[in-house]
Every structure is written in structure tokens, then in C-alpha cells.
Design a protein around this motif. Structure first.
Motif, PDB file in Angstrom:
ATOM      1  N   THR A 184       0.841  -1.196   0.000  1.00  0.00           N
ATOM      2  CA  THR A 184       0.000   0.000   0.000  1.00  0.00           C
ATOM      3  C   THR A 184       0.876   1.245   0.000  1.00  0.00           C
ATOM      4  O   THR A 184       1.779   1.373   0.816  1.00  0.00           O
ATOM      5  N   ILE A 185       0.603   2.146  -0.927  1.00  0.00           N
ATOM      6  CA  ILE A 185       1.275   3.444  -0.971  1.00  0.00           C
ATOM      7  C   ILE A 185       0.537   4.417  -0.060  1.00  0.00           C
ATOM      8  O   ILE A 185       1.137   5.130   0.726  1.00  0.00           O
ATOM      9  N   HIS A 186      -0.796   4.417  -0.182  1.00  0.00           N
ATOM     10  CA  HIS A 186      -1.611   5.294   0.665  1.00  0.00           C
ATOM     11  C   HIS A 186      -2.997   4.680   0.834  1.00  0.00           C
ATOM     12  O   HIS A 186      -3.647   4.349  -0.154  1.00  0.00           O
ATOM     13  N   ALA A 187      -3.419   4.533   2.069  1.00  0.00           N
ATOM     14  CA  ALA A 187      -4.757   4.011   2.352  1.00  0.00           C
ATOM     15  C   ALA A 187      -5.751   5.168   2.310  1.00  0.00           C
ATOM     16  O   ALA A 187      -5.581   6.162   3.020  1.00  0.00           O
ATOM     17  N   GLY A 188      -6.756   5.055   1.464  1.00  0.00           N
ATOM     18  CA  GLY A 188      -7.776   6.088   1.389  1.00  0.00           C
ATOM     19  C   GLY A 188      -8.628   6.116   2.647  1.00  0.00           C
ATOM     20  O   GLY A 188      -8.767   5.122   3.343  1.00  0.00           O
ATOM     21  N   SER A 189      -9.216   7.271   2.928  1.00  0.00           N
ATOM     22  CA  SER A 189     -10.075   7.397   4.107  1.00  0.00           C
ATOM     23  C   SER A 189     -11.449   7.937   3.722  1.00  0.00           C
ATOM     24  O   SER A 189     -12.179   8.447   4.559  1.00  0.00           O
ATOM     25  N   GLY A 190     -11.803   7.825   2.439  1.00  0.00           N
ATOM     26  CA  GLY A 190     -13.108   8.253   1.958  1.00  0.00           C
ATOM     27  C   GLY A 190     -13.361   7.670   0.587  1.00  0.00           C
ATOM     28  O   GLY A 190     -12.497   7.032   0.006  1.00  0.00           O
ATOM     29  N   SER A 191     -14.567   7.889   0.074  1.00  0.00           N
ATOM     30  CA  SER A 191     -14.901   7.418  -1.267  1.00  0.00           C
ATOM     31  C   SER A 191     -15.588   8.539  -2.039  1.00  0.00           C
ATOM     32  O   SER A 191     -16.139   9.470  -1.450  1.00  0.00           O
ATOM     33  N   GLN A 192     -15.532   8.437  -3.345  1.00  0.00           N
ATOM     34  CA  GLN A 192     -16.125   9.455  -4.214  1.00  0.00           C
ATOM     35  C   GLN A 192     -17.619   9.209  -4.340  1.00  0.00           C
ATOM     36  O   GLN A 192     -18.058   8.079  -4.505  1.00  0.00           O
ATOM     37  N   SER A 193     -18.403  10.265  -4.291  1.00  0.00           N
ATOM     38  CA  SER A 193     -19.849  10.124  -4.452  1.00  0.00           C
ATOM     39  C   SER A 193     -20.339  11.114  -5.508  1.00  0.00           C
ATOM     40  O   SER A 193     -19.754  12.164  -5.723  1.00  0.00           O
ATOM     41  N   GLY A 194     -21.408  10.731  -6.197  1.00  0.00           N
ATOM     42  CA  GLY A 194     -22.026  11.606  -7.175  1.00  0.00           C
ATOM     43  C   GLY A 194     -21.366  11.635  -8.538  1.00  0.00           C
ATOM     44  O   GLY A 194     -21.830  12.330  -9.429  1.00  0.00           O
ATOM     45  N   LEU A 195     -20.292  10.894  -8.737  1.00  0.00           N
ATOM     46  CA  LEU A 195     -19.586  10.858 -10.018  1.00  0.00           C
ATOM     47  C   LEU A 195     -19.319   9.409 -10.395  1.00  0.00           C
ATOM     48  O   LEU A 195     -19.204   8.552  -9.524  1.00  0.00           O
ATOM     49  N   ASN A 196     -19.193   9.127 -11.690  1.00  0.00           N
ATOM     50  CA  ASN A 196     -18.910   7.762 -12.114  1.00  0.00           C
ATOM     51  C   ASN A 196     -17.589   7.643 -12.858  1.00  0.00           C
ATOM     52  O   ASN A 196     -17.410   6.762 -13.673  1.00  0.00           O
ATOM     53  N   ARG A 197     -16.654   8.543 -12.573  1.00  0.00           N
ATOM     54  CA  ARG A 197     -15.323   8.502 -13.192  1.00  0.00           C
ATOM     55  C   ARG A 197     -14.285   8.425 -12.095  1.00  0.00           C
ATOM     56  O   ARG A 197     -14.418   9.029 -11.038  1.00  0.00           O
ATOM     57  N   TRP A 198     -13.207   7.696 -12.398  1.00  0.00           N
ATOM     58  CA  TRP A 198     -12.118   7.597 -11.419  1.00  0.00           C
ATOM     59  C   TRP A 198     -10.854   7.216 -12.157  1.00  0.00           C
ATOM     60  O   TRP A 198     -10.888   6.471 -13.130  1.00  0.00           O
ATOM     61  N   GLY A 199      -9.727   7.729 -11.707  1.00  0.00           N
ATOM     62  CA  GLY A 199      -8.443   7.332 -12.264  1.00  0.00           C
ATOM     63  C   GLY A 199      -7.973   8.140 -13.460  1.00  0.00           C
ATOM     64  O   GLY A 199      -7.002   7.776 -14.103  1.00  0.00           O
ATOM     65  N   ASP A 200      -8.638   9.241 -13.767  1.00  0.00           N
ATOM     66  CA  ASP A 200      -8.226  10.067 -14.902  1.00  0.00           C
ATOM     67  C   ASP A 200      -6.851  10.688 -14.697  1.00  0.00           C
ATOM     68  O   ASP A 200      -6.185  11.063 -15.646  1.00  0.00           O
ATOM     69  N   TYR A 201      -6.433  10.817 -13.459  1.00  0.00           N
ATOM     70  CA  TYR A 201      -5.187  11.512 -13.155  1.00  0.00           C
ATOM     71  C   TYR A 201      -4.168  10.553 -12.554  1.00  0.00           C
ATOM     72  O   TYR A 201      -3.536  10.832 -11.552  1.00  0.00           O
ATOM     73  N   THR A 202      -3.988   9.415 -13.186  1.00  0.00           N
ATOM     74  CA  THR A 202      -3.030   8.406 -12.750  1.00  0.00           C
ATOM     75  C   THR A 202      -1.990   8.221 -13.841  1.00  0.00           C
ATOM     76  O   THR A 202      -2.321   8.115 -15.011  1.00  0.00           O
ATOM     77  N   GLN A 203      -0.716   8.178 -13.425  1.00  0.00           N
ATOM     78  CA  GLN A 203       0.342   7.947 -14.409  1.00  0.00           C
ATOM     79  C   GLN A 203       1.569   7.386 -13.726  1.00  0.00           C
ATOM     80  O   GLN A 203       1.885   7.738 -12.593  1.00  0.00           O
ATOM     81  N   MET A 204       2.281   6.498 -14.438  1.00  0.00           N
ATOM     82  CA  MET A 204       3.577   6.011 -13.994  1.00  0.00           C
ATOM     83  C   MET A 204       4.565   6.230 -15.128  1.00  0.00           C
ATOM     84  O   MET A 204       4.262   5.934 -16.286  1.00  0.00           O
ATOM     85  N   VAL A 205       5.737   6.769 -14.813  1.00  0.00           N
ATOM     86  CA  VAL A 205       6.776   7.008 -15.813  1.00  0.00           C
ATOM     87  C   VAL A 205       8.125   6.550 -15.268  1.00  0.00           C
ATOM     88  O   VAL A 205       8.344   6.526 -14.061  1.00  0.00           O
TER      89      VAL A 205
END
Length: 91
Positions: A25-46
Motif C-alpha cells: 500500500t502506498i496510501h490508504a484512502g479514508s473516503g470514497s467518491q460520491s455523485g460521479l462515475n469517473r475515477w483514475g483520470d489523473y493516474t500515471q507512472m513514468v
């Protein structure tokens, strides 16, 4: 349990299609997204130009809600000859 940022990997000699390095685990989330059905648009590995590091950027939710995500940036240093094959630095 909330969405978290994690990674795994494999060595080149490992069987194809299998991630043989235990998930970390890099970071454990402490909440979840509500009201939207998109996730991960801002993920990148280089790969860093030095050839030894990977930089990884991802979003996570600090609290449950909409449009309140945060960004986590981390650097993986690959050290293949060690049993513990990586060092993780969070920026």
C-alpha cells in the motif's frame, strides 16, 4: 474499506501473467467518491531518465464526497539484487 493506492510487480524471470511481488500500500484512502462515475483520470507512472526509478501519481479521497480528491506522488527505486526490491519515497 475505502479505495487505496497500491502496487505490485514481478521479476523478468517470473511466470508470465503472475504478479509475484506482494502488493504494498502506498496510501490508504479514508473516503470514497460520491455523485460521479469517473475515477483514475489523473493516474500515471513514468520511468525516470536515470533508469532506476519509477514515478507514480494517483488520486485518492481524504473524505467521502465529490470533487475533493487529493494527489499522491511517489518514487520507486528498483534494486533488483535485494530481496526487498524497492524503496518507496512519498513526495
Amino acid at each position: 474499506m475505502f479505495p487505496a493506492i497500491a502496487f505490485t510487480g514481478r521479476f523478468t524471470a517470473d511466470p508470465l501473467g503472475q504478479m509475484t511481488i506482494p502488493e504494498e500500500t502506498i496510501h490508504a484512502g479514508s473516503g470514497s467518491q460520491s455523485g460521479l462515475n469517473r475515477w483514475g483520470d489523473y493516474t500515471q507512472m513514468v520511468v525516470d531518465p536515470n533508469g532506476n526509478n519509477f514515478w507514480y501519481v494517483n488520486q485518492y479521497q481524504q473524505t467521502t464526497g465529490s470533487f475533493n480528491w487529493r494527489t499522491r506522488i511517489c518514487k520507486h527505486l528498483i534494486i533488483p539484487f535485494l530481496l526487498n526490491w524497492f524503496l518507496l519515497t512519498q513526495v
